[in-house]
Design a protein around this motif. Structure first.
Motif, PDB file in Angstrom:
ATOM      1  N   UNK A   1       0.846  -1.190   0.000  1.00 52.53           N
ATOM      2  CA  UNK A   1       0.000   0.000   0.000  1.00 52.53           C
ATOM      3  C   UNK A   1       0.885   1.244   0.000  1.00 52.53           C
ATOM      4  N   UNK A   2       0.533   2.207  -0.830  1.00 51.63           N
ATOM      5  CA  UNK A   2       1.183   3.515  -0.849  1.00 51.63           C
ATOM      6  C   UNK A   2       0.102   4.579  -0.733  1.00 51.63           C
ATOM      7  N   UNK A   3       0.521   5.816  -0.474  1.00 48.97           N
ATOM      8  CA  UNK A   3      -0.425   6.922  -0.320  1.00 48.97           C
ATOM      9  C   UNK A   3       0.014   8.078  -1.199  1.00 48.97           C
ATOM     10  N   UNK A   4      -0.925   8.649  -1.932  1.00 47.42           N
ATOM     11  CA  UNK A   4      -0.587   9.807  -2.753  1.00 47.42           C
ATOM     12  C   UNK A   4      -1.711  10.831  -2.722  1.00 47.42           C
TER      13      UNK A   4
ATOM     14  N   UNK B   1       3.987   8.464  -2.107  1.00 41.99           N
ATOM     15  CA  UNK B   1       5.045   7.507  -1.865  1.00 41.99           C
ATOM     16  C   UNK B   1       4.683   6.486  -0.810  1.00 41.99           C
ATOM     17  N   UNK B   2       5.723   5.930  -0.215  1.00 38.08           N
ATOM     18  CA  UNK B   2       5.571   4.853   0.759  1.00 38.08           C
ATOM     19  C   UNK B   2       5.045   5.356   2.103  1.00 38.08           C
ATOM     20  N   UNK B   3       4.339   4.461   2.762  1.00 39.32           N
ATOM     21  CA  UNK B   3       3.880   4.706   4.127  1.00 39.32           C
ATOM     22  C   UNK B   3       5.053   4.440   5.062  1.00 39.32           C
TER      23      UNK B   3
ATOM     24  N   UNK C   1      -1.866   1.929  -4.649  1.00 36.58           N
ATOM     25  CA  UNK C   1      -1.904   3.327  -4.259  1.00 36.58           C
ATOM     26  C   UNK C   1      -3.309   3.769  -3.854  1.00 36.58           C
ATOM     27  N   UNK C   2      -3.402   4.415  -2.699  1.00 41.26           N
ATOM     28  CA  UNK C   2      -4.638   5.028  -2.225  1.00 41.26           C
ATOM     29  C   UNK C   2      -4.440   6.520  -2.410  1.00 41.26           C
ATOM     30  N   UNK C   3      -5.329   7.137  -3.192  1.00 41.81           N
ATOM     31  CA  UNK C   3      -5.138   8.523  -3.611  1.00 41.81           C
ATOM     32  C   UNK C   3      -6.152   9.466  -2.971  1.00 41.81           C
TER      33      UNK C   3
END
Length: 181
Positions: A48-51, A78-80, A130-132
Motif C-alpha cells: 500500500x502507498x499513499x498519494x 510515496x511509501x507509508x 496506491x490510495x489517492x
C-alpha cells in the motif's frame, strides 16, 4: 491503531465512485487481510502507498511531479512510513514534503485507487497499491521541488501535460468534482 488497521478501516468504509473502483477496493482489502506487512515497502508481492493530487486554491490547477524513474507527470506520493500513524497522515506528509507547501487542506476520504507495477529503489519489481487523496493548497502557495522529483509544475486540469500517466487523468477528473472540506 497500527497503520495496517487504519488502512483496512479506511478502505472498508470508503464508498468507491465506480464498480471498477469497488473491485479494486476488494483486492486491497484481500491484500491487507492476507499480509500483515502489506503497508511496508518490503512486501514484495505489492504494498500500500499513499498519494495526493494537490489542487490550487481555486481548484482549477493541479500540481504534478515529473517522476525520476518512470519519466511521467504524476501526483505527489510515496511509501507509508511507520511513524505516519494513519493512511491520511502518510498522504499529507508525502504531499507536503514533495510540494514544499505547508497548510494543505486534505479531504479525509480517498478519491481513487490505482495498482501499478514499479521497481522501488534497490528492490525487485513489485506493485504499488496506491490510495489517492485530494488536497487544496493555500491561495499564496509557492511550490518547491524536492530531491524526489525531476520537475514540479502547476497544470490546468483541462490541459495536462502530454506525458501524463493515464490513471492520473482519471484521478484529476474525480478530484475536480470533490468539494473542498
Amino acid at each position: 491503531m497500527p497503520i495496517h488497521d487504519d488502512v483496512l478501516a479506511t478502505l472498508r468504509t470508503w464508498e468507491p465512485p465506480t464498480w471498477e473502483q469497488a473491485a479494486l477496493r476488494e483486492a486491497y482489502v484481500g491484500l491487507l487481510l492476507a499480509r500483515p506487512d502489506a503497508c511496508a515497502r518490503t512486501c514484495t508481492p505489492g504494498h500500500i502507498t499513499a498519494s495526493t493530487i494537490v489542487l490550487d486554491a481555486t481548484g482549477t490547477r493541479m500540481l504534478l511531479t515529473l517522476h525520476p524513474r518512470i519519466g511521467l507527470w504524476v501526483q505527489l506520493g510515496g511509501h507509508i512510513e511507520p511513524e505516519d500513524g494513519s493512511l491520511l497522515a502518510a498522504a499529507l506528509r508525502e504531499a507536503t514534503e514533495e510540494s514544499g507547501i505547508e497548510g494543505l487542506v486534505i479531504d479525509p476520504e480517498p478519491v481513487q485507487l490505482s495498482v501499478h507495477p514499479i521497481t522501488c529503489k534497490n528492490s525487485p519489481p513489485t506493485r504499488h497499491f496506491d490510495v489517492r487523496f485530494v488536497a487544496w493548497a493555500p491561495a499564496d502557495a509557492v511550490a518547491v521541488r524536492s530531491e524526489e522529483s525531476r520537475d514540479l509544475r502547476w497544470f490546468y486540469l483541462d490541459a495536462p501535460p502530454e506525458d501524463f500517466r493515464p490513471d492520473t487523468r482519471e484521478l484529476a477528473h474525480w478530484a475536480a468534482r470533490r468539494p473542498r472540506p
